[in-house]
Design a protein around this motif. Structure first.
Motif, PDB file in Angstrom:
ATOM      1  N   GLY A   1       0.638   5.655  16.369  1.00 38.34           N
ATOM      2  CA  GLY A   1      -0.241   4.816  15.566  1.00 38.34           C
ATOM      3  C   GLY A   1      -0.658   5.479  14.272  1.00 38.34           C
ATOM      4  O   GLY A   1      -0.668   4.860  13.203  1.00 38.34           O
ATOM      5  N   LYS A   2      -0.971   6.764  14.353  1.00 39.62           N
ATOM      6  CA  LYS A   2      -1.445   7.458  13.159  1.00 39.62           C
ATOM      7  C   LYS A   2      -0.312   7.848  12.216  1.00 39.62           C
ATOM      8  O   LYS A   2      -0.534   8.019  11.015  1.00 39.62           O
ATOM      9  N   LEU A   3       0.905   8.007  12.752  1.00 42.19           N
ATOM     10  CA  LEU A   3       2.037   8.161  11.835  1.00 42.19           C
ATOM     11  C   LEU A   3       2.165   6.920  10.958  1.00 42.19           C
ATOM     12  O   LEU A   3       2.397   7.010   9.744  1.00 42.19           O
ATOM     13  N   ALA A   4       2.010   5.741  11.586  1.00 44.37           N
ATOM     14  CA  ALA A   4       2.046   4.502  10.807  1.00 44.37           C
ATOM     15  C   ALA A   4       0.870   4.428   9.845  1.00 44.37           C
ATOM     16  O   ALA A   4       1.004   3.961   8.707  1.00 44.37           O
ATOM     17  N   SER A   5      -0.306   4.896  10.276  1.00 41.74           N
ATOM     18  CA  SER A   5      -1.469   4.913   9.381  1.00 41.74           C
ATOM     19  C   SER A   5      -1.228   5.813   8.179  1.00 41.74           C
ATOM     20  O   SER A   5      -1.623   5.490   7.055  1.00 41.74           O
ATOM     21  N   CYS A   6      -0.590   6.953   8.411  1.00 40.54           N
ATOM     22  CA  CYS A   6      -0.274   7.850   7.294  1.00 40.54           C
ATOM     23  C   CYS A   6       0.627   7.153   6.284  1.00 40.54           C
ATOM     24  O   CYS A   6       0.414   7.260   5.070  1.00 40.54           O
ATOM     25  N   ALA A   7       1.634   6.448   6.789  1.00 41.09           N
ATOM     26  CA  ALA A   7       2.519   5.714   5.879  1.00 41.09           C
ATOM     27  C   ALA A   7       1.731   4.663   5.104  1.00 41.09           C
ATOM     28  O   ALA A   7       1.938   4.482   3.892  1.00 41.09           O
ATOM     29  N   ALA A   8       0.822   3.965   5.784  1.00 38.94           N
ATOM     30  CA  ALA A   8       0.010   2.942   5.119  1.00 38.94           C
ATOM     31  C   ALA A   8      -0.874   3.558   4.040  1.00 38.94           C
ATOM     32  O   ALA A   8      -1.002   3.001   2.937  1.00 38.94           O
ATOM     33  N   MET A   9      -1.499   4.698   4.332  1.00 39.73           N
ATOM     34  CA  MET A   9      -2.354   5.355   3.347  1.00 39.73           C
ATOM     35  C   MET A   9      -1.539   5.833   2.149  1.00 39.73           C
ATOM     36  O   MET A   9      -1.966   5.721   0.991  1.00 39.73           O
ATOM     37  N   ALA A  10      -0.360   6.383   2.417  1.00 49.11           N
ATOM     38  CA  ALA A  10       0.484   6.856   1.312  1.00 49.11           C
ATOM     39  C   ALA A  10       0.926   5.700   0.426  1.00 49.11           C
ATOM     40  O   ALA A  10       0.920   5.802  -0.808  1.00 49.11           O
ATOM     41  N   LEU A  11       1.282   4.575   1.045  1.00 46.61           N
ATOM     42  CA  LEU A  11       1.699   3.406   0.269  1.00 46.61           C
ATOM     43  C   LEU A  11       0.525   2.804  -0.502  1.00 46.61           C
ATOM     44  O   LEU A  11       0.699   2.311  -1.631  1.00 46.61           O
ATOM     45  N   THR A  12      -0.669   2.837   0.090  1.00 48.90           N
ATOM     46  CA  THR A  12      -1.857   2.333  -0.612  1.00 48.90           C
ATOM     47  C   THR A  12      -2.161   3.201  -1.828  1.00 48.90           C
ATOM     48  O   THR A  12      -2.461   2.695  -2.917  1.00 48.90           O
ATOM     49  N   PHE A  13      -2.095   4.515  -1.641  1.00 55.07           N
ATOM     50  CA  PHE A  13      -2.292   5.420  -2.779  1.00 55.07           C
ATOM     51  C   PHE A  13      -1.312   5.092  -3.902  1.00 55.07           C
ATOM     52  O   PHE A  13      -1.686   4.975  -5.074  1.00 55.07           O
ATOM     53  N   ALA A  14      -0.045   4.931  -3.546  1.00 56.25           N
ATOM     54  CA  ALA A  14       0.971   4.673  -4.561  1.00 56.25           C
ATOM     55  C   ALA A  14       0.761   3.326  -5.238  1.00 56.25           C
ATOM     56  O   ALA A  14       1.042   3.180  -6.437  1.00 56.25           O
ATOM     57  N   ALA A  15       0.256   2.341  -4.493  1.00 57.99           N
ATOM     58  CA  ALA A  15       0.008   1.023  -5.091  1.00 57.99           C
ATOM     59  C   ALA A  15      -1.017   1.109  -6.211  1.00 57.99           C
ATOM     60  O   ALA A  15      -0.948   0.350  -7.195  1.00 57.99           O
ATOM     61  N   TYR A  16      -1.974   2.031  -6.098  1.00 60.46           N
ATOM     62  CA  TYR A  16      -2.989   2.195  -7.139  1.00 60.46           C
ATOM     63  C   TYR A  16      -2.558   3.178  -8.232  1.00 60.46           C
ATOM     64  O   TYR A  16      -2.958   3.038  -9.384  1.00 60.46           O
ATOM     65  N   ALA A  17      -1.750   4.178  -7.857  1.00 64.51           N
ATOM     66  CA  ALA A  17      -1.501   5.283  -8.780  1.00 64.51           C
ATOM     67  C   ALA A  17      -0.136   5.277  -9.438  1.00 64.51           C
ATOM     68  O   ALA A  17       0.046   5.917 -10.478  1.00 64.51           O
ATOM     69  N   ALA A  18       0.838   4.577  -8.848  1.00 62.72           N
ATOM     70  CA  ALA A  18       2.214   4.675  -9.342  1.00 62.72           C
ATOM     71  C   ALA A  18       2.555   3.518 -10.272  1.00 62.72           C
ATOM     72  O   ALA A  18       2.047   2.403 -10.108  1.00 62.72           O
ATOM     73  N   PRO A  19       3.420   3.760 -11.240  1.00 60.61           N
ATOM     74  CA  PRO A  19       3.918   2.642 -12.067  1.00 60.61           C
ATOM     75  C   PRO A  19       4.800   1.723 -11.229  1.00 60.61           C
ATOM     76  O   PRO A  19       5.358   2.148 -10.216  1.00 60.61           O
ATOM     77  N   PRO A  20       4.917   0.452 -11.607  1.00 57.14           N
ATOM     78  CA  PRO A  20       5.733  -0.490 -10.837  1.00 57.14           C
ATOM     79  C   PRO A  20       7.147   0.033 -10.606  1.00 57.14           C
ATOM     80  O   PRO A  20       7.797   0.551 -11.518  1.00 57.14           O
TER      81      PRO A  20
END
Length: 423
Positions: A98-117
């Motif tokens: 479950g937390k491996l999936a949570s880590c992926a979700a957090m990393a993707l959320t970070f990138a959604a705010y910080a990364a260019p399209p």
């Protein structure tokens, strides 16, 4: 039982509280209010209260268990000690997957705010690798970076509240009560419960403190206090933010917003506030990801010590005193998940594992003897029932996939035990 060097007890009460806050005040506070408002409107405030009650029950169960069993592994270790090896294995397996999936979700959320399209996944991979490196070189570095992130995120949330007050002034309490009553009737019990399920996962980081039980000084006193303190602070922060966002955007505006806190910050015409909130959201995601990677590594260490994962992962680095092989494996698996799954799928998969994990924690705390009891059994009964009720709100596909992965883990352990018996 094992010859590897032990982890060192370096963390005090403040360190443990900040690690809990770093896990809770993460991406959830920036993203969870929109779907919760879509499910229940203003009645998400009731859902928030229900989520906080379930979280408190689970937190007290974790605190009581951690005080009696101050070792790494969280509910994996508690389940083994109080209920038996199979219960502990299911808890540990659910936590890890479950937390491996949570880590992926957090990393993707970070990138959604910080990364260019178009660069979201590569940036998410770099974030995972960088934070895994921080964890590799010692838990005190993890605690220090978590403190910095939590302070910055709390300052960002303060800007959101100030912007909301500047835009709308002090909310009309009586009008808010009337709207809450209307939305509660319209949403019904299922809508409110669904909003509670969505908001619960913003609280789920408090047990990260318990997974670090082998590295906390005076754990019987420190861990229960840290869990309750960090949860109490998070509940207060979420309540203030929920009221601010609803008063500024309204329930309909909150429901359709892709970034409700950023929209709230932009509402009074502060041009600098919205980008600041986006930076804060990215930092919050990194803080949660940092604490998650540390927690998974410690649970993997505990499971490897008992041969529920390959013994290779039971190694503790002789200099840095961290489960370095488990940390590297966690980072590689999270990077793979980042490259293969989407954000919604990761969250749904994670939710199933987290709720099963806390259900077992409540059952284990229920079984504890009177001399180990810090809280009444009624809290554990309520926590277990709350976990079951929130599972019902999950998407059907998420439940099916989660159940299948749990069965895979059970099959793996059964085959390993059968092979050992034949030797």
């Amino acid at each position: 039982m094992h010859s590897q060097p032990a982890l060192l007890r370096r963390l005090g009460l403040a360190d443990a509280v900040f690690l809990g806050l770093g896990s809770m005040i993460g991406a959830g506070v920036f993203a969870a209010f929109a779907p919760a408002a879509a499910a229940a409107g203003t009645a998400l405030l009731i859902g928030l209260a229900l989520a906080a009650i379930v979280a408190f029950c689970n937190a007290t169960a974790s605190a009581q268990l951690a005080a009696a069993h101050p070792t790494s592994g969280g509910t994996y270790a508690y389940g083994r000690a109080e209920l038996g090896p199979w219960w502990g294995f299911v808890a540990g397996w659910c936590f890890v997957i479950g937390k491996l999936a949570s880590c992926a979700a957090m990393a993707l959320t970070f990138a959604a705010y910080a990364a260019p399209p178009g660069w979201e996944r590569p940036v998410a991979v770099v974030a995972v690798a960088a934070l895994a490196a921080v964890n590799y070189f010692g838990i005190t570095r993890t605690a220090l970076l978590t403190r910095i992130i939590v302070v910055f995120v709390l300052m960002t949330l303060a800007v959101v509240v100030a912007a909301g007050i500047d835009a709308e002034g002090i909310p009309d309490v009586w009008r808010g009560v009337q709207l809450l009553r209307t939305d509660a009737v319209d949403a019904g019990a299922y809508g409110i419960l669904q909003s509670a399920g969505l908001l619960f996962f913003a609280f789920a980081g408090y047990a990260r403190i318990a997974t670090l039980g082998e590295e906390v000084r005076d754990p019987r006193r420190t861990i229960p206090r840290a869990i309750v303190l960090s949860l109490g602070i998070a509940v207060g922060v979420y309540g203030v933010i929920a009221l601010t966002v609803l008063a500024t955007l309204g329930p309909a505006g909150t429901a359709v917003s892709l970034a409700p806190l950023a929209d709230t910050a932009a509402s009074p015409g502060w041009p600098w506030a919205e980008p600041l909130v986006r930076v804060g959201a990215a930092a919050a995601s990194l803080g949660a990801l940092l604490a998650l990677i540390a927690g998974i590594g410690r649970t993997s260490l505990a499971m490897a010590r008992e041969d529920d994962l390959p013994r290779y992962f039971a190694a503790v680095h002789p200099r840095w005193r961290v489960p370095h092989r488990a940390e590297v494996a966690v980072a590689l698996l999270v990077i793979a998940a980042v490259l293969l799954v989407d954000l919604r799928g990761a969250i749904a998969f994670s939710s199933f594992g987290v709720l099963i994990y806390y259900f077992i924690a409540n059952v284990a705390a229920w079984r504890q003897a009177a001399r180990a009891r810090l809280y009444p059994r009624a809290l554990q009964a309520l926590g277990a029932a709350g976990c079951v009720a929130l599972v019902v709100t999950l998407p059907t596909l998420g439940v099916i996939v989660g159940a299948l992965v749990v069965l895979v883990g059970i099959g793996y352990r059964a085959i390993r035990l059968w092979a050992q018996a034949r030797r």
